[in-house]
Design an enzyme around this catalytic site. Sequence first.
Site, PDB file in Angstrom:
ATOM      1  N   TYR A  66      37.507  51.145  43.877  1.00  0.00           N
ATOM      2  CA  TYR A  66      38.157  51.393  43.211  1.00  0.00           C
ATOM      3  C   TYR A  66      39.653  51.648  43.607  1.00  0.00           C
ATOM      4  O   TYR A  66      41.027  51.082  43.591  1.00  0.00           O
ATOM      5  CB  TYR A  66      38.153  51.635  41.797  1.00  0.00           C
ATOM      6  CG  TYR A  66      36.951  50.830  41.415  1.00  0.00           C
ATOM      7  CD1 TYR A  66      36.143  51.174  40.588  1.00  0.00           C
ATOM      8  CD2 TYR A  66      37.500  50.111  40.181  1.00  0.00           C
ATOM      9  CE1 TYR A  66      34.900  50.230  40.032  1.00  0.00           C
ATOM     10  CE2 TYR A  66      36.906  49.600  39.586  1.00  0.00           C
ATOM     11  CZ  TYR A  66      35.240  49.406  38.808  1.00  0.00           C
ATOM     12  OH  TYR A  66      35.019  48.514  38.543  1.00  0.00           O
ATOM     13  N   ARG A  69      40.653  49.210  46.427  1.00  0.00           N
ATOM     14  CA  ARG A  69      41.538  47.837  45.377  1.00  0.00           C
ATOM     15  C   ARG A  69      42.316  48.117  44.949  1.00  0.00           C
ATOM     16  O   ARG A  69      43.325  47.075  44.890  1.00  0.00           O
ATOM     17  CB  ARG A  69      40.095  47.536  44.438  1.00  0.00           C
ATOM     18  CG  ARG A  69      38.862  46.629  44.548  1.00  0.00           C
ATOM     19  CD  ARG A  69      38.043  46.296  43.640  1.00  0.00           C
ATOM     20  NE  ARG A  69      38.717  45.568  42.291  1.00  0.00           N
ATOM     21  CZ  ARG A  69      38.047  45.552  41.105  1.00  0.00           C
ATOM     22  NH1 ARG A  69      37.118  46.711  40.750  1.00  0.00           N
ATOM     23  NH2 ARG A  69      39.109  44.984  40.206  1.00  0.00           N
ATOM     24  N   ASP A 104      44.045  44.225  36.794  1.00  0.00           N
ATOM     25  CA  ASP A 104      45.418  43.807  38.040  1.00  0.00           C
ATOM     26  C   ASP A 104      47.143  44.732  37.217  1.00  0.00           C
ATOM     27  O   ASP A 104      47.810  45.181  38.409  1.00  0.00           O
ATOM     28  CB  ASP A 104      45.179  42.935  38.634  1.00  0.00           C
ATOM     29  CG  ASP A 104      45.500  41.893  38.188  1.00  0.00           C
ATOM     30  OD1 ASP A 104      44.693  40.274  38.312  1.00  0.00           O
ATOM     31  OD2 ASP A 104      46.554  41.661  37.267  1.00  0.00           O
ATOM     32  N   HIS A 119      39.245  43.869  29.572  1.00  0.00           N
ATOM     33  CA  HIS A 119      38.985  45.107  30.200  1.00  0.00           C
ATOM     34  C   HIS A 119      39.429  45.909  31.676  1.00  0.00           C
ATOM     35  O   HIS A 119      38.906  46.905  32.101  1.00  0.00           O
ATOM     36  CB  HIS A 119      37.811  44.193  31.747  1.00  0.00           C
ATOM     37  CG  HIS A 119      37.116  42.591  30.785  1.00  0.00           C
ATOM     38  ND1 HIS A 119      37.022  41.783  31.913  1.00  0.00           N
ATOM     39  CD2 HIS A 119      36.997  42.785  29.799  1.00  0.00           C
ATOM     40  CE1 HIS A 119      36.224  40.874  31.227  1.00  0.00           C
ATOM     41  NE2 HIS A 119      35.891  41.597  29.609  1.00  0.00           N
ATOM     42  N   ALA A 229      46.796  27.704  38.909  1.00  0.00           N
ATOM     43  CA  ALA A 229      47.395  29.140  37.818  1.00  0.00           C
ATOM     44  C   ALA A 229      49.108  28.314  38.724  1.00  0.00           C
ATOM     45  O   ALA A 229      50.146  27.971  37.284  1.00  0.00           O
ATOM     46  CB  ALA A 229      47.000  29.802  37.999  1.00  0.00           C
TER      47      ALA A 229
HETATM   48  N1  APR Z   1      44.066  29.198  40.249  1.00  0.00           N
HETATM   49  C1  APR Z   1      43.263  29.136  38.092  1.00  0.00           C
HETATM   50  N2  APR Z   1      41.840  29.395  38.869  1.00  0.00           N
HETATM   51  C2  APR Z   1      41.373  29.668  40.535  1.00  0.00           C
HETATM   52  C3  APR Z   1      41.972  29.782  41.267  1.00  0.00           C
HETATM   53  C4  APR Z   1      43.263  29.812  41.425  1.00  0.00           C
HETATM   54  N3  APR Z   1      44.406  29.512  41.713  1.00  0.00           N
HETATM   55  N4  APR Z   1      41.518  30.417  41.932  1.00  0.00           N
HETATM   56  C5  APR Z   1      40.238  30.635  41.966  1.00  0.00           C
HETATM   57  N5  APR Z   1      39.947  30.083  40.615  1.00  0.00           N
HETATM   58  C6  APR Z   1      39.243  30.411  39.591  1.00  0.00           C
HETATM   59  C7  APR Z   1      37.534  29.661  40.322  1.00  0.00           C
HETATM   60  O1  APR Z   1      37.661  28.532  40.260  1.00  0.00           O
HETATM   61  C8  APR Z   1      36.379  30.575  38.925  1.00  0.00           C
HETATM   62  O2  APR Z   1      36.379  29.820  37.904  1.00  0.00           O
HETATM   63  O3  APR Z   1      38.842  30.990  39.542  1.00  0.00           O
HETATM   64  C9  APR Z   1      37.427  32.125  38.274  1.00  0.00           C
HETATM   65  C10 APR Z   1      37.621  33.093  39.071  1.00  0.00           C
HETATM   66  O4  APR Z   1      36.324  33.240  38.549  1.00  0.00           O
HETATM   67  P1  APR Z   1      35.090  35.169  38.696  1.00  0.00           P
HETATM   68  O5  APR Z   1      35.544  35.547  39.784  1.00  0.00           O
HETATM   69  O6  APR Z   1      34.231  35.042  38.017  1.00  0.00           O
HETATM   70  O7  APR Z   1      36.454  36.203  37.705  1.00  0.00           O
HETATM   71  P2  APR Z   1      36.474  36.005  35.879  1.00  0.00           P
HETATM   72  O8  APR Z   1      36.174  34.454  35.274  1.00  0.00           O
HETATM   73  O9  APR Z   1      37.698  36.719  35.433  1.00  0.00           O
HETATM   74  O10 APR Z   1      35.385  37.392  35.501  1.00  0.00           O
HETATM   75  C11 APR Z   1      35.502  37.841  34.455  1.00  0.00           C
HETATM   76  O11 APR Z   1      33.860  39.010  35.115  1.00  0.00           O
HETATM   77  O12 APR Z   1      33.635  40.768  36.630  1.00  0.00           O
HETATM   78  C12 APR Z   1      34.178  40.553  35.797  1.00  0.00           C
HETATM   79  O13 APR Z   1      35.098  42.207  34.298  1.00  0.00           O
HETATM   80  C13 APR Z   1      34.950  40.797  35.806  1.00  0.00           C
HETATM   81  O14 APR Z   1      36.654  40.597  34.124  1.00  0.00           O
HETATM   82  C14 APR Z   1      35.560  39.715  35.076  1.00  0.00           C
HETATM   83  C15 APR Z   1      34.517  39.250  34.291  1.00  0.00           C
END
Ligand code: APR
Length: 239
Positions: A66, A69, A104, A119, A229
């Site tokens: 952590y 990060r 973050d 979270h 995004a």
């Molecule tokens: N713009 C939009 N989406 C994007 C971009 C971008 N530039 N780059 C990547 N992505 C998408 C990916 O395609 C993926 O579907 O963002 C998503 C990230 O997915 P994860 O890494 O699974 O993150 P998240 O969905 O936030 O995970 C949910 O899981 O690990 C736990 O608690 C943690 O909050 C997290 C939760």
Amino acid sequence: MKPEQVRDWVRAARRIVVLSGAGMSAESGVPTFRDAQTGLWARFRPQELATEEGFRAQPQLVWDWYAERRAQIAQVAPNAGHRAIAAFQQRHPGRLAVVTQNVDGLHQRAGSPGVLALHGSIMEDRWLEPPRACCTAEDAVPGRPPRCAACGNLRRPAVVWFGELLPEQALAAAEQAAAACDLMLVVGTSGVVYPAAGLARATRGRVVIVNPQASDLDDAADAVLRGTAASLLPLLLAD
Ligand code: APR
């Protein structure tokens, strides 16, 4: 579906919710969860480290993960997507609520008010065991992790680990916002973690996904925009 059509939906919507995940911060340089873990952590899975059991078993390893990060996040800035959301909220007070899975703090740093952080926050700590009178954060003995000098209670990141309950108030407020909104923009989440992902299935409003790749919520969407995004949100949220 073209982004311009979704922009018209935004213009017509009285109440909007943005549900964001790690992809929201990818263009700020924050690695997403399910991208391959880089460097030192390549041999670990977040699911191993981001748990209370993992922390109790290896407190220094998890604390260091952590800390790395936090250091990374301290170096990055909100991107055009975060800024477009905050600017929209500025122009249209009370019309858009941000619900995020991200820890973050980038939505908050971009100026978004009232962010519902489901979270928690990576920048804050809390006590591992329920704190006693002797456990005062300012007197914690520095270490990896810091601990209470009197009873040895450990400090831990104030994030929600796998298997832990989400902050009750934030989740209740997010469920209310999802139920009341006309439009939900689901940005940068793989949609695999509940209850956060469930908000996109529970909402009364139209669901629009902003994600360069397929996600587990695509089937719940009224529109899927294959893009990032930082490139799409300024367009969708322009007046
Ligand atoms: N713009 C939009 N989406 C994007 C971009 C971008 N530039 N780059 C990547 N992505 C998408 C990916 O395609 C993926 O579907 O963002 C998503 C990230 O997915 P994860 O890494 O699974 O993150 P998240 O969905 O936030 O995970 C949910 O899981 O690990 C736990 O608690 C943690 O909050 C997290 C939760």
